[in-house]
Design a protein around this motif. Structure first.
Motif, PDB file in Angstrom:
ATOM      1  N   TYR A 195      14.213 -14.191 -28.646  1.00 44.91           N
ATOM      2  CA  TYR A 195      13.302 -13.051 -28.685  1.00 44.91           C
ATOM      3  C   TYR A 195      13.933 -11.827 -28.019  1.00 44.91           C
ATOM      4  CZ  TYR A 195       9.103 -10.255 -28.007  1.00 44.91           C
ATOM      5  OH  TYR A 195       8.194  -9.239 -28.010  1.00 44.91           O
ATOM      6  N   VAL A 196      14.505 -12.021 -26.853  1.00 46.15           N
ATOM      7  CA  VAL A 196      15.141 -10.913 -26.129  1.00 46.15           C
ATOM      8  C   VAL A 196      16.341 -10.388 -26.919  1.00 46.15           C
ATOM      9  CG1 VAL A 196      16.428 -10.321 -24.037  1.00 46.15           C
ATOM     10  CG2 VAL A 196      14.312 -11.626 -23.871  1.00 46.15           C
ATOM     11  N   ALA A 197      17.106 -11.279 -27.531  1.00 47.08           N
ATOM     12  CA  ALA A 197      18.261 -10.848 -28.337  1.00 47.08           C
ATOM     13  C   ALA A 197      17.806 -10.015 -29.526  1.00 47.08           C
ATOM     14  CB  ALA A 197      19.057 -12.056 -28.808  1.00 47.08           C
ATOM     15  N   GLU A 198      16.723 -10.412 -30.158  1.00 48.42           N
ATOM     16  CA  GLU A 198      16.215  -9.650 -31.307  1.00 48.42           C
ATOM     17  C   GLU A 198      15.672  -8.292 -30.874  1.00 48.42           C
ATOM     18  OE1 GLU A 198      13.661 -10.523 -35.347  1.00 48.42           O
ATOM     19  OE2 GLU A 198      13.885 -12.088 -33.849  1.00 48.42           O
ATOM     20  N   VAL A 199      14.984  -8.253 -29.755  1.00 49.64           N
ATOM     21  CA  VAL A 199      14.495  -6.972 -29.225  1.00 49.64           C
ATOM     22  C   VAL A 199      15.672  -6.058 -28.898  1.00 49.64           C
ATOM     23  CG1 VAL A 199      13.324  -5.901 -27.250  1.00 49.64           C
ATOM     24  CG2 VAL A 199      12.293  -7.865 -28.388  1.00 49.64           C
ATOM     25  N   CYS A 200      16.690  -6.607 -28.266  1.00 44.05           N
ATOM     26  CA  CYS A 200      17.878  -5.805 -27.935  1.00 44.05           C
ATOM     27  C   CYS A 200      18.570  -5.301 -29.192  1.00 44.05           C
ATOM     28  CB  CYS A 200      18.846  -6.614 -27.079  1.00 44.05           C
ATOM     29  SG  CYS A 200      18.262  -6.879 -25.395  1.00 44.05           S
ATOM     30  N   PHE A 201      18.651  -6.155 -30.226  1.00 47.12           N
ATOM     31  CA  PHE A 201      19.255  -5.719 -31.486  1.00 47.12           C
ATOM     32  C   PHE A 201      18.509  -4.517 -32.051  1.00 47.12           C
ATOM     33  CE2 PHE A 201      18.885  -5.825 -36.118  1.00 47.12           C
ATOM     34  CZ  PHE A 201      20.179  -5.485 -36.455  1.00 47.12           C
ATOM     35  N   LEU A 202      17.181  -4.599 -32.099  1.00 45.88           N
ATOM     36  CA  LEU A 202      16.388  -3.496 -32.641  1.00 45.88           C
ATOM     37  C   LEU A 202      16.536  -2.238 -31.790  1.00 45.88           C
ATOM     38  CD1 LEU A 202      13.184  -5.477 -33.612  1.00 45.88           C
ATOM     39  CD2 LEU A 202      14.933  -4.586 -35.151  1.00 45.88           C
ATOM     40  N   PHE A 203      16.558  -2.413 -30.485  1.00 43.49           N
ATOM     41  CA  PHE A 203      16.705  -1.274 -29.577  1.00 43.49           C
ATOM     42  C   PHE A 203      18.050  -0.580 -29.792  1.00 43.49           C
ATOM     43  CE2 PHE A 203      18.135   0.395 -25.440  1.00 43.49           C
ATOM     44  CZ  PHE A 203      17.151   1.359 -25.235  1.00 43.49           C
ATOM     45  N   PHE A 204      19.126  -1.362 -29.874  1.00 43.16           N
ATOM     46  CA  PHE A 204      20.450  -0.765 -30.053  1.00 43.16           C
ATOM     47  C   PHE A 204      20.648  -0.228 -31.474  1.00 43.16           C
ATOM     48  CE2 PHE A 204      21.472  -3.392 -26.249  1.00 43.16           C
ATOM     49  CZ  PHE A 204      21.741  -2.316 -25.416  1.00 43.16           C
ATOM     50  N   LEU A 205      19.959  -0.801 -32.449  1.00 46.97           N
ATOM     51  CA  LEU A 205      19.974  -0.229 -33.789  1.00 46.97           C
ATOM     52  C   LEU A 205      19.355   1.162 -33.768  1.00 46.97           C
ATOM     53  CD1 LEU A 205      20.485  -0.486 -36.854  1.00 46.97           C
ATOM     54  CD2 LEU A 205      18.206  -1.510 -37.024  1.00 46.97           C
ATOM     55  N   ALA A 206      18.248   1.295 -33.076  1.00 45.60           N
ATOM     56  CA  ALA A 206      17.610   2.613 -32.956  1.00 45.60           C
ATOM     57  C   ALA A 206      18.527   3.589 -32.222  1.00 45.60           C
ATOM     58  CB  ALA A 206      16.278   2.487 -32.234  1.00 45.60           C
ATOM     59  N   ARG A 207      19.185   3.122 -31.183  1.00 43.48           N
ATOM     60  CA  ARG A 207      20.127   3.980 -30.443  1.00 43.48           C
ATOM     61  C   ARG A 207      21.295   4.405 -31.325  1.00 43.48           C
ATOM     62  NH1 ARG A 207      17.163   6.088 -27.023  1.00 43.48           N
ATOM     63  NH2 ARG A 207      16.512   4.853 -25.268  1.00 43.48           N
ATOM     64  N   ALA A 208      21.797   3.485 -32.160  1.00 44.32           N
ATOM     65  CA  ALA A 208      22.898   3.813 -33.057  1.00 44.32           C
ATOM     66  C   ALA A 208      22.486   4.863 -34.082  1.00 44.32           C
ATOM     67  CB  ALA A 208      23.387   2.558 -33.767  1.00 44.32           C
ATOM     68  N   LEU A 209      21.205   4.874 -34.428  1.00 45.65           N
ATOM     69  CA  LEU A 209      20.690   5.867 -35.373  1.00 45.65           C
ATOM     70  C   LEU A 209      20.231   7.145 -34.666  1.00 45.65           C
ATOM     71  CD1 LEU A 209      18.632   3.447 -37.624  1.00 45.65           C
ATOM     72  CD2 LEU A 209      20.848   4.480 -38.137  1.00 45.65           C
ATOM     73  N   ASN A 210      20.475   7.189 -33.357  1.00 49.42           N
ATOM     74  CA  ASN A 210      20.117   8.350 -32.526  1.00 49.42           C
ATOM     75  C   ASN A 210      18.600   8.577 -32.487  1.00 49.42           C
ATOM     76  OD1 ASN A 210      20.867  10.274 -30.699  1.00 49.42           O
ATOM     77  ND2 ASN A 210      21.258  11.857 -32.238  1.00 49.42           N
ATOM     78  N   LEU A 211      17.845   7.484 -32.463  1.00 52.49           N
ATOM     79  CA  LEU A 211      16.395   7.554 -32.348  1.00 52.49           C
ATOM     80  C   LEU A 211      16.016   7.207 -30.914  1.00 52.49           C
ATOM     81  CD1 LEU A 211      15.366   5.608 -35.571  1.00 52.49           C
ATOM     82  CD2 LEU A 211      15.661   8.062 -35.307  1.00 52.49           C
ATOM     83  N   SER A 212      15.158   8.002 -30.333  1.00 51.43           N
ATOM     84  CA  SER A 212      14.751   7.718 -28.951  1.00 51.43           C
ATOM     85  C   SER A 212      13.412   6.977 -28.965  1.00 51.43           C
ATOM     86  CB  SER A 212      14.651   9.011 -28.140  1.00 51.43           C
ATOM     87  OG  SER A 212      13.720   9.878 -28.730  1.00 51.43           O
ATOM     88  N   VAL A 213      13.519   5.675 -29.113  1.00 50.24           N
ATOM     89  CA  VAL A 213      12.351   4.802 -29.100  1.00 50.24           C
ATOM     90  C   VAL A 213      12.410   3.984 -27.822  1.00 50.24           C
ATOM     91  CG1 VAL A 213      11.108   2.993 -30.347  1.00 50.24           C
ATOM     92  CG2 VAL A 213      12.463   4.670 -31.612  1.00 50.24           C
ATOM     93  N   PRO A 214      11.329   3.982 -27.037  1.00 52.44           N
ATOM     94  CA  PRO A 214      11.348   3.206 -25.794  1.00 52.44           C
ATOM     95  C   PRO A 214      11.529   1.706 -26.058  1.00 52.44           C
ATOM     96  CG  PRO A 214       9.467   4.701 -25.849  1.00 52.44           C
ATOM     97  CD  PRO A 214      10.102   4.740 -27.203  1.00 52.44           C
TER      98      PRO A 214
END
Length: 127
Positions: A16-35
């Motif tokens: 679960y934590v790995a999947e959350v981190c993947f989504l978070f870093f995907l958003a960061r790679a797309l330059n999206l500021s999502v908490p």
């Protein structure tokens, strides 16, 4: 047993934590500021959309769920579409990569077995 239950709980939590981190870093790679918290609770809600899917592979349903989650979090429509598109594309790329690796390993194993004479092969089921 209790040990097996603890092991399953730990592994599930790590996944679960790995999947959350993947989504978070995907958003960061797309330059999206999502908490980070949005992905933490959004993943639970997103899985509910998958459970209620009426299409094969939840195609479109998962994306609709994540689009709604991001819209609720205040992310623009364009950024939401970008994120869900890249989320699906990265999932397809990951699956294709796993297929390619397993195919290469299978071919390598078959080629290796052909090089060993039948009388020198070891039956691995006895080990």
């Amino acid at each position: 047993s209790k040990d097996r239950l603890k092991e399953m709980l730990i592994l599930s939590s790590l996944k679960y934590v790995a999947e959350v981190c993947f989504l978070f870093f995907l958003a960061r790679a797309l330059n999206l500021s999502v908490p980070f918290g949005v992905f933490f609770w959004g993943l639970c809600i997103g899985q509910l959309f998958v459970a209620a899917a009426v299409t094969p592979g939840a195609l479109g349903i998962l994306e609709l769920g994540w689009f709604g989650i991001l819209a609720f979090a205040g992310i623009s429509k364009a950024d939401g579409v970008l994120f869900v598109t890249m989320m699906r594309l990265s999932s397809v790329a990951f699956t294709c990569g796993l297929f390619l690796i397993s195919h290469i390993m299978e071919v390598a194993t078959l080629n290796f077995e052909k090089k060993i004479p039948n009388d020198r092969r070891t039956d691995l089921t006895r080990i």
